[in-house]
Design a protein around this motif. Sequence first.
Motif, PDB file in Angstrom:
ATOM      1  N   PHE A  72       0.791  -1.082   0.034  1.00  0.00           N
ATOM      2  CA  PHE A  72      -0.025  -0.130   0.025  1.00  0.00           C
ATOM      3  C   PHE A  72       0.710   1.430   0.172  1.00  0.00           C
ATOM      4  N   ASN A  73       2.200   1.282  -0.040  1.00  0.00           N
ATOM      5  CA  ASN A  73       3.051   2.368   0.054  1.00  0.00           C
ATOM      6  C   ASN A  73       3.480   2.697  -1.504  1.00  0.00           C
ATOM      7  N   VAL A  74       3.198   3.761  -1.722  1.00  0.00           N
ATOM      8  CA  VAL A  74       3.471   4.395  -3.125  1.00  0.00           C
ATOM      9  C   VAL A  74       4.581   5.699  -3.002  1.00  0.00           C
ATOM     10  N   ALA A  75       5.869   5.442  -3.579  1.00  0.00           N
ATOM     11  CA  ALA A  75       6.547   6.762  -3.475  1.00  0.00           C
ATOM     12  C   ALA A  75       6.232   7.360  -4.912  1.00  0.00           C
ATOM     13  N   ILE A  76       6.505   8.691  -4.966  1.00  0.00           N
ATOM     14  CA  ILE A  76       6.559   9.431  -6.199  1.00  0.00           C
ATOM     15  C   ILE A  76       7.999   9.670  -6.627  1.00  0.00           C
ATOM     16  N   ASP A  77       8.561   9.262  -7.685  1.00  0.00           N
ATOM     17  CA  ASP A  77       9.920   9.419  -8.115  1.00  0.00           C
ATOM     18  C   ASP A  77       9.988  10.522  -9.184  1.00  0.00           C
ATOM     19  N   GLY A  78      10.142  11.813  -8.697  1.00  0.00           N
ATOM     20  CA  GLY A  78       9.909  13.013  -9.596  1.00  0.00           C
ATOM     21  C   GLY A  78       9.167  13.989  -9.010  1.00  0.00           C
ATOM     22  N   ALA A  79       8.697  14.869 -10.011  1.00  0.00           N
ATOM     23  CA  ALA A  79       7.715  16.073  -9.560  1.00  0.00           C
ATOM     24  C   ALA A  79       6.311  15.543  -9.583  1.00  0.00           C
ATOM     25  N   GLY A  80       5.278  16.184  -8.652  1.00  0.00           N
ATOM     26  CA  GLY A  80       4.064  15.727  -8.798  1.00  0.00           C
ATOM     27  C   GLY A  80       3.230  15.670  -7.572  1.00  0.00           C
ATOM     28  N   TYR A  93      -3.857  17.974  -2.084  1.00  0.00           N
ATOM     29  CA  TYR A  93      -2.826  17.305  -2.719  1.00  0.00           C
ATOM     30  C   TYR A  93      -1.607  16.857  -2.097  1.00  0.00           C
ATOM     31  N   THR A  94      -0.927  15.756  -2.090  1.00  0.00           N
ATOM     32  CA  THR A  94       0.058  15.125  -1.368  1.00  0.00           C
ATOM     33  C   THR A  94       1.057  14.489  -2.261  1.00  0.00           C
ATOM     34  N   ARG A  95       2.309  14.260  -1.379  1.00  0.00           N
ATOM     35  CA  ARG A  95       3.153  13.479  -1.928  1.00  0.00           C
ATOM     36  C   ARG A  95       3.331  12.262  -1.113  1.00  0.00           C
ATOM     37  N   GLU A  96       2.731  12.140  -0.068  1.00  0.00           N
ATOM     38  CA  GLU A  96       2.954  11.103   1.067  1.00  0.00           C
ATOM     39  C   GLU A  96       1.952   9.807   0.664  1.00  0.00           C
ATOM     40  N   GLY A  97       2.594   8.798   0.182  1.00  0.00           N
ATOM     41  CA  GLY A  97       1.843   7.600  -0.526  1.00  0.00           C
ATOM     42  C   GLY A  97       1.836   6.588   0.359  1.00  0.00           C
ATOM     43  N   SER A  98       1.597   6.826   1.790  1.00  0.00           N
ATOM     44  CA  SER A  98       1.566   5.555   2.804  1.00  0.00           C
ATOM     45  C   SER A  98       0.093   5.437   2.947  1.00  0.00           C
ATOM     46  N   PHE A  99      -0.596   4.469   2.055  1.00  0.00           N
ATOM     47  CA  PHE A  99      -2.022   4.440   1.910  1.00  0.00           C
ATOM     48  C   PHE A  99      -2.510   3.098   2.784  1.00  0.00           C
ATOM     49  N   LYS A 100      -3.901   3.039   2.941  1.00  0.00           N
ATOM     50  CA  LYS A 100      -4.389   1.971   3.567  1.00  0.00           C
ATOM     51  C   LYS A 100      -5.511   1.657   2.708  1.00  0.00           C
ATOM     52  N   VAL A 101      -6.521   0.660   3.139  1.00  0.00           N
ATOM     53  CA  VAL A 101      -7.835   0.585   2.927  1.00  0.00           C
ATOM     54  C   VAL A 101      -8.922   0.488   3.708  1.00  0.00           C
ATOM     55  N   ASP A 102     -10.024   1.280   3.681  1.00  0.00           N
ATOM     56  CA  ASP A 102     -11.004   1.294   4.766  1.00  0.00           C
ATOM     57  C   ASP A 102     -12.091   0.182   4.902  1.00  0.00           C
ATOM     58  N   LYS A 103     -13.031   0.414   5.787  1.00  0.00           N
ATOM     59  CA  LYS A 103     -13.812  -0.509   5.946  1.00  0.00           C
ATOM     60  C   LYS A 103     -14.834  -1.115   4.584  1.00  0.00           C
ATOM     61  N   ASP A 104     -14.907  -0.057   3.565  1.00  0.00           N
ATOM     62  CA  ASP A 104     -15.458  -0.457   2.556  1.00  0.00           C
ATOM     63  C   ASP A 104     -14.601  -0.832   1.210  1.00  0.00           C
ATOM     64  N   ILE A 108      -7.372   4.656   0.868  1.00  0.00           N
ATOM     65  CA  ILE A 108      -7.344   5.854   1.332  1.00  0.00           C
ATOM     66  C   ILE A 108      -5.848   6.337   2.075  1.00  0.00           C
ATOM     67  N   THR A 109      -5.921   7.666   2.456  1.00  0.00           N
ATOM     68  CA  THR A 109      -4.754   8.053   3.177  1.00  0.00           C
ATOM     69  C   THR A 109      -4.899   7.725   4.613  1.00  0.00           C
ATOM     70  N   ASN A 110      -3.682   7.803   5.350  1.00  0.00           N
ATOM     71  CA  ASN A 110      -3.668   7.219   6.919  1.00  0.00           C
ATOM     72  C   ASN A 110      -4.603   8.252   7.572  1.00  0.00           C
ATOM     73  N   ASP A 167      -3.260  20.586   6.850  1.00  0.00           N
ATOM     74  CA  ASP A 167      -2.611  19.638   7.860  1.00  0.00           C
ATOM     75  C   ASP A 167      -2.290  18.307   7.261  1.00  0.00           C
ATOM     76  N   ASN A 168      -1.316  17.495   7.966  1.00  0.00           N
ATOM     77  CA  ASN A 168      -0.965  16.287   7.516  1.00  0.00           C
ATOM     78  C   ASN A 168      -0.461  16.044   6.213  1.00  0.00           C
ATOM     79  N   ASN A 169       0.671  17.022   5.832  1.00  0.00           N
ATOM     80  CA  ASN A 169       1.366  16.824   4.396  1.00  0.00           C
ATOM     81  C   ASN A 169       0.368  17.018   3.449  1.00  0.00           C
ATOM     82  N   LYS A 170      -0.355  17.839   3.285  1.00  0.00           N
ATOM     83  CA  LYS A 170      -1.264  18.189   2.268  1.00  0.00           C
ATOM     84  C   LYS A 170      -1.161  19.835   2.024  1.00  0.00           C
ATOM     85  N   TYR A 171      -1.757  19.984   0.644  1.00  0.00           N
ATOM     86  CA  TYR A 171      -1.753  21.256   0.238  1.00  0.00           C
ATOM     87  C   TYR A 171      -2.855  21.728  -0.531  1.00  0.00           C
ATOM     88  N   TYR A 172      -3.447  22.906  -0.608  1.00  0.00           N
ATOM     89  CA  TYR A 172      -4.449  23.314  -1.238  1.00  0.00           C
ATOM     90  C   TYR A 172      -4.013  24.116  -2.475  1.00  0.00           C
TER      91      TYR A 172
END
Length: 237
Positions: A72-80, A93-104, A108-110, A167-172
């Motif tokens: 579930f981890n995804v790194a971005i190698d380069g811009a984006g 928008y985020t560059r942190e790719g430490s994802f997981k799966v919700d109950k459905d 999703i992000t952490n 918050d939490n490594n995200k950007y508007y």
Amino acid sequence: MSTLRGIIDKGIVNAEIQFERMGYISTNISNYNTYGYKSVRFEQMLGENGYLSGVERTNFSQGGIQRTSNQFNVAIDGAGFIPVTSPTGDVTYTREGSFKVDKDGYLITNDGYLVGDGIQLPVNYDNLVINAGGDVEVISKDGTKREYLGNIPLVNFQNPEALKKADNNKYYLTAESGEPILLKEHKKFKQGNIELTNMDIITEVDSLIRLNASMLASFKVMTVANEMYSQALQINQ
């Protein structure tokens, strides 16, 4: 007396700016172990009037990429940036790719933000594969069955430094950053990896030490000026 008063006034304003810069440095240091964190610098400028001013700048340079073997981890190698949507519908928008799966079964992000337009994994699957272009598939153990689930989009901006930090490594996005530009046919995703912070801990600690010394010297000048100002007031009375 006006000269002494001016020294004190400038010292107070400049001290506030230095405290603000110290806050940014402290935040950088505290996020040393935060995946995908981008360091923020506070550029100080001394005006012709002797007053300090400053502006926030985010460093979006590439951080190191670390192998985790977590599917579930995804790194971005380069811009984006990866678009993610909050439970209330806000897109950031985020560059942190430490994802997981919700109950459905949604990716999703952490902290519970939906990845992309919504990628739902089936109840029972064997292998999850996220290719370099962001396509998400599940594959049976024998490799005979593949099911395409969706694509993790990757976008960029004309002026990423103008993005507003959330918050939490995200950007508007902002008017200055421009609208997101979808990156097509890229090969920037690395499944089973995570991007580390791009912050240089040695540089940040050194900056903190230097700033602390500068602030102590400034306070000493202000103290002397204030004592002289008080004495001048007493003499004039």
